[in-house]
Design a protein around this motif. Sequence first.
Motif, short mmCIF file in Angstrom:
data_model
loop_
_atom_site.label_atom_id
_atom_site.label_comp_id
_atom_site.label_asym_id
_atom_site.label_seq_id
_atom_site.Cartn_x
_atom_site.Cartn_y
_atom_site.Cartn_z
N ILE A 44 0.88 -1.19 0.00
CA ILE A 44 0.00 0.00 0.00
C ILE A 44 0.91 1.23 0.00
O ILE A 44 1.77 1.38 0.89
N GLY A 45 0.74 2.08 -1.00
CA GLY A 45 1.60 3.26 -1.12
C GLY A 45 1.14 4.40 -0.24
O GLY A 45 0.06 4.36 0.36
N LYS A 46 1.99 5.42 -0.15
CA LYS A 46 1.59 6.62 0.61
C LYS A 46 0.41 7.29 -0.09
O LYS A 46 0.24 7.18 -1.30
N SER A 47 -0.39 8.01 0.69
CA SER A 47 -1.59 8.66 0.16
C SER A 47 -1.27 9.52 -1.06
O SER A 47 -0.28 10.27 -1.07
N ILE A 48 -2.15 9.41 -2.06
CA ILE A 48 -2.03 10.21 -3.28
C ILE A 48 -3.23 11.15 -3.37
O ILE A 48 -4.37 10.74 -3.16
N SER A 49 -2.93 12.41 -3.66
CA SER A 49 -3.99 13.41 -3.85
C SER A 49 -4.02 13.81 -5.33
O SER A 49 -3.17 13.38 -6.12
N ASN A 76 3.05 14.38 -1.30
CA ASN A 76 3.05 13.38 -2.38
C ASN A 76 3.11 14.06 -3.72
O ASN A 76 2.88 15.27 -3.83
N GLU A 77 3.42 13.28 -4.76
CA GLU A 77 3.68 13.85 -6.09
C GLU A 77 2.41 14.19 -6.88
O GLU A 77 2.50 14.81 -7.94
N GLY A 78 1.26 13.76 -6.39
CA GLY A 78 0.01 14.05 -7.09
C GLY A 78 -0.30 13.00 -8.14
O GLY A 78 0.56 12.23 -8.59
N PHE A 79 -1.57 12.95 -8.54
CA PHE A 79 -2.11 11.89 -9.41
C PHE A 79 -1.31 11.71 -10.72
O PHE A 79 -0.89 10.61 -11.06
N ASP A 107 -15.26 16.12 -3.30
CA ASP A 107 -15.11 15.97 -4.76
C ASP A 107 -13.75 15.39 -5.14
O ASP A 107 -13.63 14.66 -6.12
N GLU A 108 -12.73 15.76 -4.37
CA GLU A 108 -11.39 15.26 -4.72
C GLU A 108 -11.29 13.74 -4.49
O GLU A 108 -10.70 13.03 -5.31
N TYR A 109 -11.89 13.25 -3.42
CA TYR A 109 -11.90 11.80 -3.19
C TYR A 109 -12.60 11.08 -4.36
O TYR A 109 -12.12 10.08 -4.88
N VAL A 110 -13.76 11.63 -4.75
CA VAL A 110 -14.54 10.97 -5.80
C VAL A 110 -13.77 11.01 -7.12
O VAL A 110 -13.69 10.02 -7.86
N TRP A 111 -13.17 12.16 -7.41
CA TRP A 111 -12.36 12.32 -8.62
C TRP A 111 -11.24 11.26 -8.66
O TRP A 111 -11.01 10.61 -9.69
N LEU A 112 -10.59 11.10 -7.53
CA LEU A 112 -9.46 10.14 -7.47
C LEU A 112 -9.97 8.71 -7.71
O LEU A 112 -9.34 7.95 -8.46
N CYS A 113 -11.09 8.36 -7.10
CA CYS A 113 -11.63 7.00 -7.29
C CYS A 113 -11.99 6.78 -8.76
O CYS A 113 -11.66 5.73 -9.33
#
Length: 305
Positions: A44-49, A76-79, A107-113
């Motif tokens: 499991i990687g570090k959190s990505i935003s 983090n480096e971003g998506f 919205d950011e969580y949903v976008w990432l999913c």
Amino acid sequence: MALSLNVKLGPLELATPLLTASGCAGYGKELDAYQDLACFGAIIGKSISKMPRMGNPYPRTAEVTAGLLNAIGLQNEGFDSFVKSTLPKMRGFGTKAIVNVVGHDFDEYVWLCEHFDAEEGIAALELNLSCPNVKDGMKFATDAGECERLVAACRKATRLPLIAKLSPNVTSIAEIARAAERGGADILSAVNTFVGMSVDWQRREPRLANVTGGMSGPAIKPLALRCVHEVARAVKLPVMAIGGIASADDVLEFMVVGASACQIGTFLFVEPDAATRMLAELKKKLIDAGIKNPAELVGTLKLPA
Ligand SMILES: Cc1cc2nc3c(=O)[nH]c(=O)nc-3n(C[C@H](O)[C@H](O)[C@H](O)COP(=O)(O)O)c2cc1C
């Protein structure tokens, strides 16, 4: 029948019950030099935003007795950069890759999913509902209604197995666990760090620039064990345990209270190849106890009448 360490958590099947905990092993490369990463059922990687994050000002870590305080602040480096350069490497370690996502808002969580759903080679998404080290980082982890609303929206946004990672910094972790279950999570992971503080009395200053930080490491194991016990009794979902895990006995204790798999975090800083040792210990202890698969132990805790 021979011993098998294969575990099944709802839609997620793992070859071993050990995983790396987010933020404690980078994205796999950092541990690759120390051991065969196939000893982990998944990395499991570090959190990505969505966008890159710089994190909090330094100092961001402080050692405490039998543990660590951190206030990294989700650097983090971003998506875009993650998908282009890091995710392909994560897929090449001979084990499953799980992506941990974090958003500033709903919205950011949903976008990432939605966007991770379109990528190849991701075994599951873990929602970091709870970051104690960023402003407004706790809403989805502490308010049952907000948690359910977010998990439900993320559920709609992806077909990938969804893991909701719970915070221990709540009045009732069972209540939040039930909310995540109602929202449609496939698996719960518990716990993230406990809010703590360290002070240099001679300087009259906090040791972290953020003043408070998240406490992790062996010191939190009994606290995490209580949390996993409460979560496992509150829901029907499979649970991954996190918190101070450092030995096969720790893993087996968490399984008895109801965890199907365990994430190793801070202890990897102490012993980067801990999983190799723990896996060998685990095999021996299971064989000695006549157990053919860890699943036989899950939730077998005997409580006083
Ligand atoms: C330095 C550090 C960074 C972390 N970063 C993250 C993160 O980005 N996302 C997350 O969900 N958890 C993060 N965590 C929390 C861990 O994944 C884990 O939940 C916690 O440390 C408890 O487990 P442990 O006692 O085995 O470390 C971090 C922990 C540490 C120590």
